[in-house]
Design a protein around this motif. Structure first.
Motif, mmCIF file in Angstrom:
data_model
loop_
_atom_site.group_PDB
_atom_site.id
_atom_site.type_symbol
_atom_site.label_atom_id
_atom_site.label_comp_id
_atom_site.label_asym_id
_atom_site.label_seq_id
_atom_site.Cartn_x
_atom_site.Cartn_y
_atom_site.Cartn_z
ATOM 1 N N SER A 272 0.875 -1.167 0.000
ATOM 2 C CA SER A 272 0.000 0.000 0.000
ATOM 3 C C SER A 272 0.914 1.219 0.000
ATOM 4 C CB SER A 272 -0.861 0.005 1.248
ATOM 5 O OG SER A 272 -0.037 0.226 2.389
ATOM 6 N N GLU A 273 0.326 2.387 -0.124
ATOM 7 C CA GLU A 273 1.152 3.601 -0.208
ATOM 8 C C GLU A 273 2.057 3.740 1.015
ATOM 9 O OE1 GLU A 273 -0.683 6.736 -2.095
ATOM 10 O OE2 GLU A 273 1.116 7.997 -2.031
ATOM 11 N N ASN A 274 1.591 3.293 2.199
ATOM 12 C CA ASN A 274 2.518 3.378 3.332
ATOM 13 C C ASN A 274 3.054 2.025 3.808
ATOM 14 O OD1 ASN A 274 -0.092 3.004 4.036
ATOM 15 N ND2 ASN A 274 -0.009 4.220 5.909
ATOM 16 N N HIS A 275 3.023 1.079 2.915
ATOM 17 C CA HIS A 275 3.816 -0.144 3.129
ATOM 18 C C HIS A 275 4.286 -0.642 1.767
ATOM 19 C CE1 HIS A 275 4.280 -4.637 3.800
ATOM 20 N NE2 HIS A 275 5.298 -4.054 4.384
ATOM 21 N N LYS A 276 5.361 -0.008 1.334
ATOM 22 C CA LYS A 276 5.878 -0.303 -0.003
ATOM 23 C C LYS A 276 6.642 -1.619 0.004
ATOM 24 C CE LYS A 276 5.740 4.549 -0.545
ATOM 25 N NZ LYS A 276 6.370 5.781 -0.030
ATOM 26 N N ILE A 277 6.671 -2.253 -1.168
ATOM 27 C CA ILE A 277 7.270 -3.579 -1.272
ATOM 28 C C ILE A 277 8.575 -3.496 -2.055
ATOM 29 C CG2 ILE A 277 6.859 -5.956 -1.964
ATOM 30 C CD1 ILE A 277 4.758 -5.055 -0.070
ATOM 31 N N GLY A 278 9.642 -4.004 -1.459
ATOM 32 C CA GLY A 278 10.945 -3.996 -2.133
ATOM 33 C C GLY A 278 11.049 -5.073 -3.201
ATOM 34 N N ILE A 279 11.896 -4.797 -4.153
ATOM 35 C CA ILE A 279 12.072 -5.709 -5.278
ATOM 36 C C ILE A 279 12.580 -7.079 -4.820
ATOM 37 C CG2 ILE A 279 14.423 -4.901 -5.741
ATOM 38 C CD1 ILE A 279 11.926 -5.787 -8.480
ATOM 39 N N LYS A 280 13.403 -7.059 -3.780
ATOM 40 C CA LYS A 280 13.948 -8.308 -3.247
ATOM 41 C C LYS A 280 12.831 -9.221 -2.763
ATOM 42 C CE LYS A 280 18.618 -8.007 -1.219
ATOM 43 N NZ LYS A 280 19.306 -7.787 0.085
ATOM 44 N N GLU A 281 11.925 -8.613 -1.993
ATOM 45 C CA GLU A 281 10.810 -9.401 -1.461
ATOM 46 C C GLU A 281 9.984 -10.010 -2.602
ATOM 47 O OE1 GLU A 281 8.179 -7.345 1.284
ATOM 48 O OE2 GLU A 281 6.548 -8.762 0.872
ATOM 49 N N ILE A 282 9.690 -9.191 -3.589
ATOM 50 C CA ILE A 282 8.886 -9.678 -4.718
ATOM 51 C C ILE A 282 9.587 -10.853 -5.385
ATOM 52 C CG2 ILE A 282 7.754 -9.054 -6.871
ATOM 53 C CD1 ILE A 282 7.903 -6.118 -5.998
ATOM 54 N N GLY A 283 10.856 -10.644 -5.671
ATOM 55 C CA GLY A 283 11.626 -11.691 -6.338
ATOM 56 C C GLY A 283 11.674 -12.981 -5.546
ATOM 57 N N GLU A 284 11.893 -12.821 -4.249
ATOM 58 C CA GLU A 284 11.972 -14.020 -3.416
ATOM 59 C C GLU A 284 10.630 -14.734 -3.316
ATOM 60 O OE1 GLU A 284 13.755 -12.886 0.340
ATOM 61 O OE2 GLU A 284 15.614 -12.369 -0.732
ATOM 62 N N GLU A 285 9.599 -13.966 -3.051
ATOM 63 C CA GLU A 285 8.289 -14.576 -2.854
ATOM 64 C C GLU A 285 7.754 -15.223 -4.131
ATOM 65 O OE1 GLU A 285 6.442 -14.958 0.021
ATOM 66 O OE2 GLU A 285 8.356 -14.389 0.932
ATOM 67 N N LEU A 286 8.024 -14.588 -5.261
ATOM 68 C CA LEU A 286 7.481 -15.123 -6.513
ATOM 69 C C LEU A 286 8.501 -15.987 -7.248
ATOM 70 C CD1 LEU A 286 5.497 -12.054 -7.904
ATOM 71 C CD2 LEU A 286 4.713 -13.874 -6.390
ATOM 72 N N ASP A 287 9.691 -16.107 -6.670
ATOM 73 C CA ASP A 287 10.755 -16.899 -7.270
ATOM 74 C C ASP A 287 11.072 -16.433 -8.689
ATOM 75 O OD1 ASP A 287 12.691 -18.849 -7.281
ATOM 76 O OD2 ASP A 287 11.356 -20.407 -8.033
ATOM 77 N N LEU A 288 11.309 -15.133 -8.793
ATOM 78 C CA LEU A 288 11.637 -14.549 -10.093
ATOM 79 C C LEU A 288 13.006 -13.893 -10.010
ATOM 80 C CD1 LEU A 288 8.237 -12.779 -10.907
ATOM 81 C CD2 LEU A 288 8.985 -15.078 -11.578
ATOM 82 N N PRO A 289 13.722 -13.835 -11.131
ATOM 83 C CA PRO A 289 15.047 -13.211 -11.147
ATOM 84 C C PRO A 289 14.953 -11.713 -10.844
ATOM 85 C CG PRO A 289 14.363 -13.818 -13.372
ATOM 86 C CD PRO A 289 13.356 -14.395 -12.435
ATOM 87 N N VAL A 290 15.551 -11.320 -9.752
ATOM 88 C CA VAL A 290 15.341 -9.988 -9.193
ATOM 89 C C VAL A 290 15.746 -8.853 -10.144
ATOM 90 C CG1 VAL A 290 16.039 -8.423 -7.352
ATOM 91 C CG2 VAL A 290 15.582 -10.813 -6.837
ATOM 92 N N HIS A 291 16.937 -8.958 -10.711
ATOM 93 C CA HIS A 291 17.411 -7.843 -11.528
ATOM 94 C C HIS A 291 16.622 -7.701 -12.816
ATOM 95 C CE1 HIS A 291 20.974 -8.433 -8.892
ATOM 96 N NE2 HIS A 291 20.963 -7.124 -8.927
ATOM 97 N N PHE A 292 16.245 -8.846 -13.322
ATOM 98 C CA PHE A 292 15.438 -8.837 -14.543
ATOM 99 C C PHE A 292 14.076 -8.224 -14.258
ATOM 100 C CE2 PHE A 292 12.917 -11.454 -17.740
ATOM 101 C CZ PHE A 292 13.252 -10.635 -18.811
ATOM 102 N N LEU A 293 13.481 -8.679 -13.192
ATOM 103 C CA LEU A 293 12.186 -8.151 -12.768
ATOM 104 C C LEU A 293 12.273 -6.647 -12.542
ATOM 105 C CD1 LEU A 293 9.300 -8.836 -11.914
ATOM 106 C CD2 LEU A 293 10.146 -9.222 -9.597
ATOM 107 N N SER A 294 13.379 -6.245 -11.969
ATOM 108 C CA SER A 294 13.586 -4.830 -11.681
ATOM 109 C C SER A 294 13.469 -3.970 -12.939
ATOM 110 C CB SER A 294 14.955 -4.683 -11.025
ATOM 111 O OG SER A 294 15.455 -3.394 -11.194
ATOM 112 N N LYS A 295 14.057 -4.450 -14.036
ATOM 113 C CA LYS A 295 13.937 -3.740 -15.316
ATOM 114 C C LYS A 295 12.492 -3.613 -15.757
ATOM 115 C CE LYS A 295 18.289 -3.467 -16.253
ATOM 116 N NZ LYS A 295 18.905 -2.154 -16.134
ATOM 117 N N ILE A 296 11.778 -4.703 -15.597
ATOM 118 C CA ILE A 296 10.395 -4.738 -16.059
ATOM 119 C C ILE A 296 9.556 -3.753 -15.250
ATOM 120 C CG2 ILE A 296 8.373 -6.204 -16.325
ATOM 121 C CD1 ILE A 296 10.429 -8.597 -16.479
ATOM 122 N N LEU A 297 9.759 -3.773 -13.928
ATOM 123 C CA LEU A 297 8.978 -2.883 -13.076
ATOM 124 C C LEU A 297 9.349 -1.423 -13.333
ATOM 125 C CD1 LEU A 297 8.622 -4.808 -9.696
ATOM 126 C CD2 LEU A 297 7.365 -5.028 -11.830
#
Lengths: 148, 148
Positions: free
Chosen positions: A21-46
């Motif tokens: 949410s606006e006052n609980h932002k989600i870091g790219i690391k968390e997203i990558g870990e939770e969804l098992d996606l390559p973090v740096h690649f995902l970072s470009k997409i986001l």
DNA sequence: ATATAAAAAGACCTAAATATCTTTTAATAT
DNA sequence: ATATTAAAAGATATTTAGGTCTTTTTATAT
């Protein structure tokens, strides 16, 4: 049909919509870990989604990604447009340059039903629709013990 | 959805079915020129179809490609299987490892209609069905003045 | 038997998609 | 102001799909 980039984008944005949410932002690391996606690649997409105002982000401490009210109502098709482009929804199933209702390829009549059905789905459903689904219990997080 | 290889395969085989026969075999050059496809690349693809007995060929003078009666009745899905594999028809639209009717991803219910509808078409239609369509006047040969 | 024609096979090249690593920029808390 | 944190940006690597070129094999006609 959808590229990996596009699927990663959709899953990430739903994750952010669901968990952030606006006052609980989600870091790219968390997203990558939770969804098992390559973090740096995902970072470009986001990054690109942020540029197109489909997703919001801030840098620095407690920074991360989130979606605002407007973004939640964005249609899935818009994400596909930004990541993959829309050519799939226009082009012939047999790759003919000129294929249309009036000049159809041998597969046209059958193929178009599904192409347009998909178009309908993606141009109707929003990010929030998917988030709601997840909140109603649909599968979302990968079982990490399962391989591709 | 279908790779270029797969689409090339389908178009080539329909061309051969339409224009050739056991005693009028079609050379790879002719196919490539008429369909405006890269000849050597196409050649690899057809080689593989021949290996899988989906298409027939003979070498030497007056050699070329043709399809026999059995091949004409082969389902399009079989060609897709050989060229691309069938994973598309099993895998989740959002790329989740475990997605099924009982454990659906947030897109599952909508996506599966499309996926299974396509499966139905490809597992039903044969090469001869497409050839017939062409004989009934459906578009087939590219307008070479039109670009990709 | 030999020449010829055509596909098969093999080696190689190119472009695009996917993925990783490093450096820079910009928020925030102290 | 400064240190810290996290995304943005940039550079580079890897993999896969797509495509080309050359050599070999095999069927046919002479």
């Amino acid at each position: 049909m959808l590229s990996k980039s596009c699927v990663y984008a959709l899953r990430a944005i739903v994750y952010v919509g669901h968990n952030g949410s606006e006052n609980h932002k989600i870091g790219i690391k968390e997203i990558g870990e939770e969804l098992d996606l390559p973090v740096h690649f995902l970072s470009k997409i986001l990054q690109s989604l942020v540029k197109h105002n489909i997703l919001q982000s801030t840098k620095g401490p407690h920074g991360g990604f989130y979606i605002n009210e407007v973004s939640g109502e964005i249609k899935l098709l818009r994400i596909i447009e930004v990541v993959d482009g829309l050519s799939f929804f226009h082009k012939c199933g047999l790759g003919m340059h000129e294929c249309s209702d009036t000049h159809p390829c041998p597969l046209h009549d059958d193929f178009i039903v599904f192409r347009e059905g998909l178009y309908k789905i993606f141009s109707t459903k929003t990010i929030n629709d998917l988030v709601k689904k997840v909140e109603d219990g649909n599968a979302f997080i990968q079982n990490l013990n399962t391989k591709n």
